[in-house]
Design a protein around this motif. Structure first.
Motif, PDB file in Angstrom:
ATOM      1  N   GLU A   1       0.814  -1.212   0.000  1.00 45.14           N
ATOM      2  CA  GLU A   1       0.000   0.000   0.000  1.00 45.14           C
ATOM      3  C   GLU A   1       0.852   1.268   0.000  1.00 45.14           C
ATOM      4  OE1 GLU A   1      -3.174  -0.009  -0.337  1.00 45.14           O
ATOM      5  OE2 GLU A   1      -3.716  -2.067   0.064  1.00 45.14           O
ATOM      6  N   ASP A   2       2.088   1.150   0.454  1.00 46.06           N
ATOM      7  CA  ASP A   2       2.965   2.324   0.455  1.00 46.06           C
ATOM      8  C   ASP A   2       3.465   2.652  -0.952  1.00 46.06           C
ATOM      9  OD1 ASP A   2       2.701   2.862   3.081  1.00 46.06           O
ATOM     10  OD2 ASP A   2       4.545   1.876   3.712  1.00 46.06           O
ATOM     11  N   LYS A   3       3.441   1.653  -1.822  1.00 43.46           N
ATOM     12  CA  LYS A   3       3.917   1.907  -3.187  1.00 43.46           C
ATOM     13  C   LYS A   3       2.783   2.103  -4.184  1.00 43.46           C
ATOM     14  CE  LYS A   3       7.644  -0.215  -4.822  1.00 43.46           C
ATOM     15  NZ  LYS A   3       8.448  -1.381  -5.255  1.00 43.46           N
ATOM     16  N   CYS A   4       1.584   1.727  -3.794  1.00 45.53           N
ATOM     17  CA  CYS A   4       0.429   1.871  -4.689  1.00 45.53           C
ATOM     18  C   CYS A   4       0.157   3.352  -4.934  1.00 45.53           C
ATOM     19  CB  CYS A   4      -0.801   1.205  -4.084  1.00 45.53           C
ATOM     20  SG  CYS A   4      -2.311   1.490  -5.027  1.00 45.53           S
TER      21      CYS A   4
ATOM     22  N   ALA B   1      -9.460   5.747   0.289  1.00 43.14           N
ATOM     23  CA  ALA B   1      -8.023   5.853   0.573  1.00 43.14           C
ATOM     24  C   ALA B   1      -7.208   6.100  -0.692  1.00 43.14           C
ATOM     25  CB  ALA B   1      -7.534   4.584   1.266  1.00 43.14           C
TER      26      ALA B   1
ATOM     27  N   LYS C   1      -6.280   3.660  -2.862  1.00 42.53           N
ATOM     28  CA  LYS C   1      -5.314   2.560  -2.949  1.00 42.53           C
ATOM     29  C   LYS C   1      -6.053   1.304  -3.394  1.00 42.53           C
ATOM     30  CE  LYS C   1      -1.936   4.900  -1.107  1.00 42.53           C
ATOM     31  NZ  LYS C   1      -0.504   4.946  -1.391  1.00 42.53           N
TER      32      LYS C   1
ATOM     33  N   ASP D   1       1.593   4.733  10.018  1.00 40.22           N
ATOM     34  CA  ASP D   1       0.798   5.696   9.293  1.00 40.22           C
ATOM     35  C   ASP D   1      -0.642   5.200   9.269  1.00 40.22           C
ATOM     36  OD1 ASP D   1       1.421   8.087   8.290  1.00 40.22           O
ATOM     37  OD2 ASP D   1       2.050   7.400   6.309  1.00 40.22           O
TER      38      ASP D   1
ATOM     39  N   PRO E   1      -4.123   4.422   7.765  1.00 42.57           N
ATOM     40  CA  PRO E   1      -4.471   4.257   6.354  1.00 42.57           C
ATOM     41  C   PRO E   1      -5.575   5.192   5.912  1.00 42.57           C
ATOM     42  CG  PRO E   1      -5.433   2.518   7.654  1.00 42.57           C
ATOM     43  CD  PRO E   1      -4.655   3.369   8.607  1.00 42.57           C
ATOM     44  N   VAL E   2      -5.296   6.487   5.929  1.00 39.10           N
ATOM     45  CA  VAL E   2      -6.313   7.462   5.530  1.00 39.10           C
ATOM     46  C   VAL E   2      -5.905   8.146   4.236  1.00 39.10           C
ATOM     47  CG1 VAL E   2      -7.176   7.919   7.833  1.00 39.10           C
ATOM     48  CG2 VAL E   2      -5.236   9.210   6.985  1.00 39.10           C
ATOM     49  N   ARG E   3      -6.903   8.675   3.591  1.00 39.72           N
ATOM     50  CA  ARG E   3      -6.705   9.338   2.309  1.00 39.72           C
ATOM     51  C   ARG E   3      -5.693  10.466   2.415  1.00 39.72           C
ATOM     52  NH1 ARG E   3      -9.898   9.885  -2.231  1.00 39.72           N
ATOM     53  NH2 ARG E   3      -9.787  11.850  -3.345  1.00 39.72           N
ATOM     54  N   GLY E   4      -4.716  10.513   1.513  1.00 41.80           N
ATOM     55  CA  GLY E   4      -3.755  11.607   1.470  1.00 41.80           C
ATOM     56  C   GLY E   4      -4.384  12.830   0.850  1.00 41.80           C
ATOM     57  N   ALA E   5      -3.755  13.984   1.062  1.00 42.19           N
ATOM     58  CA  ALA E   5      -4.295  15.220   0.499  1.00 42.19           C
ATOM     59  C   ALA E   5      -4.022  15.272  -0.990  1.00 42.19           C
ATOM     60  CB  ALA E   5      -3.668  16.422   1.161  1.00 42.19           C
TER      61      ALA E   5
ATOM     62  N   PHE F   1       2.202   6.121   2.329  1.00 38.86           N
ATOM     63  CA  PHE F   1       0.804   5.740   2.082  1.00 38.86           C
ATOM     64  C   PHE F   1      -0.007   6.915   1.542  1.00 38.86           C
ATOM     65  CE2 PHE F   1      -3.617   4.973   3.031  1.00 38.86           C
ATOM     66  CZ  PHE F   1      -3.778   3.634   2.713  1.00 38.86           C
ATOM     67  N   SER F   2       0.381   8.114   1.947  1.00 35.85           N
ATOM     68  CA  SER F   2      -0.416   9.284   1.559  1.00 35.85           C
ATOM     69  C   SER F   2      -0.162   9.709   0.119  1.00 35.85           C
ATOM     70  CB  SER F   2      -0.124  10.450   2.501  1.00 35.85           C
ATOM     71  OG  SER F   2       1.131  11.021   2.181  1.00 35.85           O
TER      72      SER F   2
END
Lengths: 503, 239
Positions: free
Chosen positions: A215-218, A239, A241, A497, A499-503, B32-33
């Motif tokens: 998930e960190d690379k997706c 998210a 992802k 971290d 697992p929430v949506r990034g800005a 992740f973000s």
């Protein structure tokens, strides 16, 4: 020979009662989150039917899986690498939310807060995406038990090639027939999702073959969703992802079966280790269509073979994994007894979940070539055995699902299963096995010893026989990163971290 | 410090620093973000008419701007013939209009579609506004201050280069008409916003896909040497 191990699952469709307990167990553990409500990493479909997402088997539309080009080379159906990059901004093959369904809940608060009135308050349905009122039009198993329906069953793409007269009969009110098809990620040897991921975020675990998304690379290019022919990678719209079935690896690592398998009411699921030759994957996946099924079965290695054991040890597979592979119920059903096939081998992903095709409901009538009901009881078994190609669930249909259209392969399996049934019935009801029954066993390519074994593992297995799980040696995995004893002291601490949506 | 210094010297350095430092920090500490946050699953028809023109248009225009920055000579040589100048200008304008159309569709979609509103953050609105200003001023300049590719190489290129070699010459742009200044300022705003918004996905374009093998197998364990029962010497194991 490059030996690798694969955790594999087998579904005995003859035992599936379509209760969806597996789906709910999975949902409660893994996908009960915003953005994941619509995902069913495990789902159960009524077949013939259009499944979930609707019509997922239509690869002309969804462009899933791999194909073999004119020169015999293996190509991703979705794109070449350059085309994949060109379609980053928009991917026309991607299923839409409405192809799954819009997740919904109900405004339960209204039941308590409604003002006094002349009518009972109702909890109105609302979308779990927008929060607004919606009309619920479909769901993940909207066609549950709707065998014979002209909306769902008739549009099943796997009915292709089935005789029109038989198809018409399948829609008649008292001749409706259906079976259940539970599906999870197939944790393929040649996964199309891995091949399609531009970021390289998806990978197959070397030690047990579980296919995972990092998930960190997706980066939400979402090619995996389109490329998976089984539509078992999902995009988390919240998210941003991709997510998919993880074969409950945290449970496997602690010696527990995946939640879907563990909770299975009909005990239809089996789990165990298979050994396979990684050098053969490309050849297997690229085999000509008529050899495809056999090639996939041949890729599985014999854990009793000396050469395989030596190669496996050289490849770092622990001895207890090899022992586990020898006890694997999957090995027995798939290779020793030849009773199970992967789902849609023609997608060329070399799926590693196996299915035992279901026997049809036994009785029917023969008018125009369908089975007769009025046979003398002592004859019924044999009569059915001989005319299995007129079973209510068309052989052609099962062949389209499980054997790349090879009807003989399906017939062999069904005959053997019927032979087991007939033999055990003779044994327990009549108390004697007559010559005819033994002849029938031979015709089905089996013998009394094997029949007993199949019977035992089908109907009487204990938990530890259904789930033969190898020890994962996590302590050794940790060694690569540091001292296991030191790790033991700090495990569970540290910053994660959310697992929430990034800005 | 006057306004020009603030807008054309301080702002670009702050923006550049933020863009680089925060992007790297975000990439390393909160991977992740980092996501393109696609919303195609939720709405696909309007997205097609928005995202394809917008992304291709804006990417090609960015490439043009970048080319002018690194090899202004090539642009000047190309523009040696008037017909080629017209061709370049016309192409640029067409691309800008195309991107502008796409952006308009994207904004319309974001405002009108309930599902898309559900995944819209305040930052998305800011990002769309800044890019909108950028494209509108760009079109305005292309039409009102012809021919940008001709005079730009002696105004903007020296200015940006002066910043990059730490000898800023804000006077190069300070005297320009307001629209041109707005275009410059919008870009520094864009750059400053970059690491805090979904814009970070721009640097994640997966070029490596072209060279990586189709399949990826990852083992947790590394190789190690072990004594195998019966073997006198340690043998290598793939874990």
């Amino acid at each position: 020979m490059k030996v690798r191990a694969q955790m594999s699952m087998l579904f005995h469709l003859d035992k599936c009662i379509g209760c969806h307990t597996c789906s709910v167990a999975c949902k409660n553990i893994w996908t009960d989150r915003q953005g994941a409500e619509y995902m069913w990493w495990n789902n159960v479909e009524t077949r013939p039917g259009t499944g979930y997402p609707t019509g997922w088997e239509d690869q002309e539309h969804y462009e899933g899986g791999w194909k073999r080009d004119e020169k015999g080379r293996l190509k991703l159906t979705l794109h070449s690498k350059a085309k994949g990059l060109g379609r980053l901004f928009f991917n026309p093959a991607l299923p839409k939310l409405d192809d799954y369904y819009e997740p919904f809940t109900f405004r339960y608060g209204d039941l308590f807060d409604a003002e006094d009135g002349t009518q009972q308050p109702t909890a109105m349905p609302i979308s779990m995406v927008t929060g607004e009122s919606i009309d619920i039009e479909t769901g993940p198993n909207w066609d549950d038990d709707l065998g014979g329906s002209n909306i769902y069953a008739r549009n099943d793409i796997s009915l292709e090639g089935v005789d029109p007269a038989v198809r018409a009969q399948m829609e008649e009110i008292e001749r409706v027939v259906f079976n259940y098809l539970p599906r999870i990620c197939n944790h393929c040897l040649n996964p199309a999702c891995v091949g399609a991921c531009p970021s390289g975020a998806i990978y197959k675990r070397g030690e047990d073959g579980v296919v995972l998304v990092n998930e960190d690379k997706c980066r939400a290019w979402r090619m995996c969703v389109a490329a998976c022919p089984y539509k078992k990678v999902y995009y988390n719209w919240s998210a941003g992802k991709s997510e998919k079935c993880i074969l409950c690896f945290p449970r496997l690592e602690t010696g527990q079966a995946p939640a879907c398998a563990h909770s299975c009411v009909g005990r239809i699921r089996y789990m165990g280790v298979l050994l396979y030759d990684a050098d053969l994957i490309e050849e297997t996946a690229g085999a000509p269509e008529e050899e495809l099924l056999q090639a996939q079965l041949d890729a599985i290695l014999d854990p009793w073979d000396e050469d395989v054991v030596i190669a496996a040890e050289a490849a770092g597979i622990e001895d207890d994994w090899i022992q586990s592979a020898r006890k694997s119920p999957i090995w027995k059903f798939v290779k020793e007894w030849g009773l199970a096939f992967p789902l849609h081998a023609e997608y060329r992903t070399v799926a590693m979940m196996f299915y035992i095709p279901p026997l049809s409901p036994i009785v029917s009538t023969v008018e125009q070539e369908l089975i007769r009901l009025d046979l003398p009881p002592d004859q019924t078994d044999f009569e059915l055995f001989d005319s299995i190609d007129k079973a209510r669930l068309p052989i052609k249909y099962l062949a389209n699902l499980f054997s790349v259209g090879d009807e003989d392969a399906i017939k062999r399996v069904l005959r053997k299963m019927l032979a087991v049934r007939i033999y055990k019935r003779r044994q327990s009801v009549d108390g004697v096995i007559d010559e005819a029954t033994l002849a029938l066993l031979e015709e089905a390519g089996t013998n009394p010893e094997e029949v007993e074994e199949i019977y035992r593992l089908t109907t009487l297995p204990k938990m530890h026989e259904r789930f033969v799980l190898p020890p994962y040696h996590r302590e050794q995995g940790i060694e690569a990163q540091g001292d296991p004893l030191a790790r033991k002291g700090v495990a569970g601490l540290g910053y994660l971290d959310p697992p929430v949506r990034g800005a | 410090m006057n306004a020009d210094t603030l807008l054309f010297v301080v702002a670009p350095y702050v923006a550049l620093t933020l863009a680089i430092v925060v992007s790297v920090l975000r990439w390393r500490r909160h991977p992740f973000s980092v996501s393109a946050l696609s919303s195609q699953l939720l709405e696909s028809k309007k997205l097609f008419w928005g995202t394809v023109p917008f992304h291709w248009g804006i990417s090609l225009i960015l490439v043009g701007h970048f080319l002018a920055l690194i090899t202004p000579r090539s642009i000047e040589l190309w523009n040696g013939e008037p017909i080629r100048l017209y061709l370049l200008e016309l192409t640029g304008l067409a691309l800008a209009l195309w991107a502008g159309f796409g952006l308009a569709v994207l904004i319309y979609r974001r405002v009108t579609q309930a599902r898309i509103r559900a995944v819209t953050s305040p930052m998305d609105v800011v990002v769309l506004s800044v890019i909108f200003v950028q494209i509108v001023t760009g079109i305005w300049i292309a039409v009102g201050y012809r021919y940008g590719s001709f005079w730009g190489t002696s105004v903007f290129v020296p200015y940006v280069r002066s910043l990059l070699v730490f000898q800023p010459e804000p006077e190069l742009v300070a005297a320009l008409p307001h629209v041109l200044k707005a275009h410059v300022i919008a870009f520094w705003t864009f750059l400053a916003l970059f690491p805090f918004t979904r814009l970070v996905h721009i640097v994640t374009v997966p070029i490596g896909y072209l060279t990586r093998p189709w399949q990826r197998v990852v083992r947790l364990q590394r190789e190690r040497w072990v004594y195998h029962p019966g073997s006198p010497r340690p043998i290598r194991k793939n874990r």
